[in-house]
Design an enzyme around this catalytic site. Structure first.
Site, PDB file in Angstrom:
ATOM      1  CG  HIS A   1      -1.676  -1.232   1.466  1.00  0.00           C
ATOM      2  ND1 HIS A   1      -2.884  -1.546   0.883  1.00  0.00           N
ATOM      3  CD2 HIS A   1      -1.341  -2.299   2.233  1.00  0.00           C
ATOM      4  CE1 HIS A   1      -3.271  -2.747   1.288  1.00  0.00           C
ATOM      5  NE2 HIS A   1      -2.353  -3.228   2.099  1.00  0.00           N
TER       6      HIS A   1
ATOM      7  CB  SER B   1      12.952  21.870 -17.225  1.00  0.00           C
ATOM      8  OG  SER B   1      12.293  23.117 -17.363  1.00  0.00           O
TER       9      SER B   1
ATOM     10  CE  LYS C   1      11.768  19.115 -12.639  1.00  0.00           C
ATOM     11  NZ  LYS C   1      10.500  19.566 -13.224  1.00  0.00           N
TER      12      LYS C   1
ATOM     13  CD  GLU D   1       7.905  11.591 -16.254  1.00  0.00           C
ATOM     14  OE1 GLU D   1       7.154  12.233 -15.516  1.00  0.00           O
ATOM     15  OE2 GLU D   1       8.815  12.139 -16.909  1.00  0.00           O
TER      16      GLU D   1
END
Ligand code: ARG
Length: 467
Positions: A144, A265, A271, A278
């Site tokens: 969880h 970025s 970044k 992803e």
């Protein structure tokens, strides 16, 4: 036909990817026609010369495609006749495009299945390396998304190793099932020519011919099965990528990915984004979609060939390409990712992740587990309120929860002991993990041997056919 009909019904943009296999199928077929005395030997020689010239152009990328000729099969046959004259028309007896498309597609996907296995094993190799290097790196195991029990990073990585090993085995199982030759099923009912289907099957590297001509031209279950194999692999990749995404966040900071495999970025100079992970997660949608397309495409089709079946190629061709691309890059990502061992340990030691072990300890002192669970619950509450970990509490404190607790408790509850005491088969202790490692390596080596043999067999067929 109206031009719009020609355009609408053409499958050339997709099935031209099978050009090589179509030539192999024709070479095997014509050799068989010769051996069975179905067409004269001199015609066979010029057909073979013509097919070899076409193959050369296909390999050079100069073979001219004519969209008015529906598909790759018709394009190759027409081109053959243009080159060698009417003898080109003698290639087709004993077959039809219905079995031709089925055999080409099986050969194409058979190779893709082996490619996928090779790419999976590349990733498995990267994961095994992390596992081998981290048998003593302790991290939190989650359920969880909450700290559950401590595990080693090795054990966590091996979980993926076994998932991906099953994916590879699944591709090999699918490979075995699709490795039967439909050529010679002809349009649907077989043929009146005295063909030898065993001969073509073996020339093309298949185990044997398919048993039923109607089944051969009507089904695409092998496509659906491969689309599922791709989907399951991609689902495993997407779980791994999800973990990498949050492991690389500032909040977790479990890993640092190599700059080569992260992106920046356009406006935020600091970044370092896990875009590969992803994208792999995102591409899973398309791979699942391909499986759905195939399942719906084949639902309720009457026997035998129906033109619907022409729509079978793009989804699975794309999904196989996608999953192979994802595996290839993820193998590099995993090989270059740094795991921050100190951070993993620090996070593990922070909470009450050893609570189960304290309860297990009480069970060894004769307390029923349910009662032990409640006792430890009270100790955990105290630990949270005081900010003192269970293993750091003095004995007098611990004994306020149960007078069965003695000095030996400190052998049970440090996180290293929690890990090392889980010696059950498949558990996280180093002895179990050693067993897992050797099993995984053994499976990998066995698979690589089978892969090598299958590839060799197919390569030998091509060499024989091309001459
Ligand atoms: N272009 C067709 C396909 O890919 C080839 C089979 C055509 N057969 C037929 N009876 N029209 O499925």
């Amino acid at each position: 036909m109206d031009d719009s009909t020609l355009v609408f019904t053409s499958s050339l943009d997709v099935d031209s990817r099978m050009a090589f296999y179509d030539v192999m199928g024709s070479l095997a077929h014509v050799n068989m026609l010769k051996a069975c005395h179905i067409i004269p030997a001199e015609d066979v020689d010029s057909i073979i010369q013509g097919l070899r010239a076409i193959l050369k152009e296909i390999e050079d990328g100069t073979f001219q495609l004519d969209f008015k000729l529906e598909d790759i099969h018709t394009n190759i046959e027409f081109s053959l006749t243009e080159r060698i004259g009417p003898a080109g028309g003698k290639l087709h007896p004993g077959r039809s495009r219905n079995d031709q498309v089925a055999v080409d597609f099986r050969m194409y996907l058979r190779d893709k299945a082996l490619d996928a296995v090779r790419s999976i094993d590349g990733l498995v190799t990267s994961l095994l390396k992390i596992a081998e290097d981290n048998t003593d790196s302790i991290m939190p195991g989650f359920t969880h998304m909450q700290h559950a029990q401590p595990v080693t990073l090795s054990h966590h990585m091996l979980a993926y190793v076994f998932k991906f090993s099953r994916d590879a085995d699944r591709f090999m199982d699918a490979f075995d099932r699709m490795n039967k030759c439909p050529l010679g099923a002809a349009a649907l009912a077989g043929t009146t020519y005295p063909i030898d289907r065993f001969m073509t099957a073996s020339a093309l590297g298949f185990k044997e011919p398919t048993e039923n001509s109607m089944d051969s031209v009507s089904d695409r279950d092998f496509v659906n099965e491969l689309a599922f194999c791709a989907t399951q692999t991609q689902l495993h990749l997407s779980s791994l990528c999800e973990e990498l995404v949050y492991w690389s966040s500032q909040e977790f900071a479990f890993i640092e990915m190599d700059d080569k495999f992260t992106t920046g970025s356009s406006i935020m100079p600091q970044k370092k984004n896990p875009d590969i992970a992803e994208l792999v997660r995102g591409k899973t949608g398309g791979v699942v979609g391909a499986l759905m397309s195939m399942i719906v495409l084949t639902k309720g089709l009457p026997l035998t060939y129906n033109r619907d079946l022409q729509e079978d190629k793009r989804p699975v061709m794309d999904s196989m390409d996608t999953v192979i691309d994802c595996l290839e890059i993820m193998s590099k990502v995993m090989a270059t990712t740094t795991f921050k061992k100190d951070r993993l340990m620090e996070v593990t030691s922070r909470g009450q992740i050893n609570a189960t072990d304290l309860a297990d300890y009480l069970v060894t002192k004769g307390i029923p587990f349910r009662e032990a669970h409640a006792i430890v619950g009270a100790a955990v509450r105290e630990s949270i309120e005081s900010g003192v970990n269970l293993e750091d509490m003095p004995l007098e404190k611990l004994r306020t929860f149960s007078d069965r607790i003695e000095d030996d408790v400190y052998k049970f509850i440090p996180v290293q002991s929690c890990v090392e005491r889980r010696i059950s088969y498949g558990g996280t202790s180093s002895s179990s993990v050693d067993m897992e490692l050797s099993k995984a390596i053994e499976q990998l080596m066995q698979r690589e041997e089978v892969l090598r043999q299958e590839r060799q067999l197919i390569e030998n067929c091509w060499k024989e056919l091309i001459g």
